[in-house]
Enzyme design. Structure first.
Site, PDB file in Angstrom:
ATOM      1  CG  HIS A 139      -1.373   1.239   1.650  1.00  0.00           C
ATOM      2  ND1 HIS A 139      -3.024   1.252   1.017  1.00  0.00           N
ATOM      3  CD2 HIS A 139      -1.501   2.404   1.956  1.00  0.00           C
ATOM      4  CE1 HIS A 139      -3.398   2.548   1.259  1.00  0.00           C
ATOM      5  NE2 HIS A 139      -2.437   3.086   2.095  1.00  0.00           N
ATOM      6  CD  GLU A 140       1.956   3.341   3.726  1.00  0.00           C
ATOM      7  OE1 GLU A 140       2.128   4.484   3.129  1.00  0.00           O
ATOM      8  OE2 GLU A 140       0.879   3.389   4.457  1.00  0.00           O
ATOM      9  CG  HIS A 143       0.313   6.249  -0.599  1.00  0.00           C
ATOM     10  ND1 HIS A 143      -0.974   6.861  -0.887  1.00  0.00           N
ATOM     11  CD2 HIS A 143      -0.354   5.694   0.569  1.00  0.00           C
ATOM     12  CE1 HIS A 143      -1.862   6.710  -0.316  1.00  0.00           C
ATOM     13  NE2 HIS A 143      -1.768   6.097   0.694  1.00  0.00           N
ATOM     14  CD  GLU A 220      -5.053   6.227   2.160  1.00  0.00           C
ATOM     15  OE1 GLU A 220      -4.842   5.017   2.448  1.00  0.00           O
ATOM     16  OE2 GLU A 220      -4.001   7.192   1.970  1.00  0.00           O
TER      17      GLU A 220
END
Length: 287
Positions: A139-140, A143, A220
């Site tokens: 997820h990071e 980003h 997100e």
């Protein structure tokens, strides 16, 4: 106290730089064009200076320990996992760090895709399974790969400019109205004018926060989808489900919290930087 000092010092530096730029350009705020330039300098200037020093600020405010040489198998696995996901995502290897906190959280920051930092809390590193941590890291990394740090900076710069400009335009309109209805032709006066600007800054700031929060929630969902591609949908769902069962997140500074895996809860979803975990899990299952 350390966080407060750094925040004050950063804002003072932004004000100093913006003031110097205004002086060099000879900006006249008495005209609409000059006021717009003033608003843009302070609005975008603050946002981009914050982006430029984001990694440094994260390390200082969160006490991040960058892993240069892994001290144990867990740290070695952490660095290797981020390296593998970064290669999959087509970005330069981010710095990997750990910060001491019992909360289950992580964040990404940095001025560009090839100059970034991925940090995880000690609580997350030793309180989740490796599959769940892989989902968080993916997820990071997503980003970073999506360029979300720059995107948020641009959005923040636009809304900052709007708030600064609109607040002063409204204050000027009220000032002119008061002057036109006063026998002596006097307006609000300096202190009353600044009070109106302050109130308008607050009101427009609330609207601006809703706009930024909306785009943050969209990001997100995209980072979750990207994380599912990098680590596998089941790992991404497992990570979010584990976060749903964990305690509420702590006081992470806003700039880092915007790119954290888990956001603060709020009574009004319009003000939340992260969608509810239940909605994020539903979105992944629907893919």
């Amino acid at each position: 106290m350390k966080r407060i000092f750094l925040l004050i010092a950063t804002n003072m530096a932004i004000l100093l730089v913006a003031s110097i730029v205004m002086s060099i350009l000879g900006v006249n705020t008495s005209t609409m064009g000059g006021l717009l330039v003033f608003a843009a300098i302070f609005g975008f200037g603050g946002a981009f200076i914050s982006l430029a020093i984001s990694k440094w600020m994260a390390k200082k405010t969160m006490g991040c320990e960058v892993i240069t040489t892994p001290r144990d198998n867990m740290e070695r696995w952490l660095v290797d996992t981020v390296a593998r996901q970064a290669e999959q995502a087509g970005i330069k290897m981010p710095e990997v760090a750990i910060y001491q906190s019992p909360e289950l959280n992580a964040f990404a920051t940095g001025p560009s895709k090839d100059n970034s930092l991925v940090a995880v809390s000690s609580g997350l590193l030793y309180g989740m399974t490796q599959d769940e941590i892989e989902g968080v890291l993916a997820h990071e990394v997503s980003h970073v790969a999506n360029g979300d740090m720059v995107t948020l900076t641009l959005i923040q710069g636009v809304v900052n400019t709007f708030v600064i400009f609109a607040a002063r335009v409204v204050a000027s309109i009220i000032d002119n109205f008061v002057a036109s209805n006063d026998e002596e032709g006097e307006g609000l006066g300096m202190f009353a004018y600044m009070a109106v600007v302050f109130v308008m800054d607050m009101l427009f700031g609330i609207l601006a926060s809703m706009i930024v929060a909306y785009f943050s929630r969209v990001r997100e969902f995209k980072a979750d989808a990207g994380g599912a591609q990098l680590a596998g949908k089941h790992k991404m769902i497992a990570a979010l489900d584990r976060l749903r069962q964990g305690p509420e997140t702590g006081a992470m500074p806003a700039q880092m919290a915007a790119f954290g895996i888990n956001g603060k809860k709020s009574m009004a979803e319009l003000m939340m930087s992260h969608p509810p975990l239940e909605k994020r899990i539903e979105a992944l299952r629907a893919q």
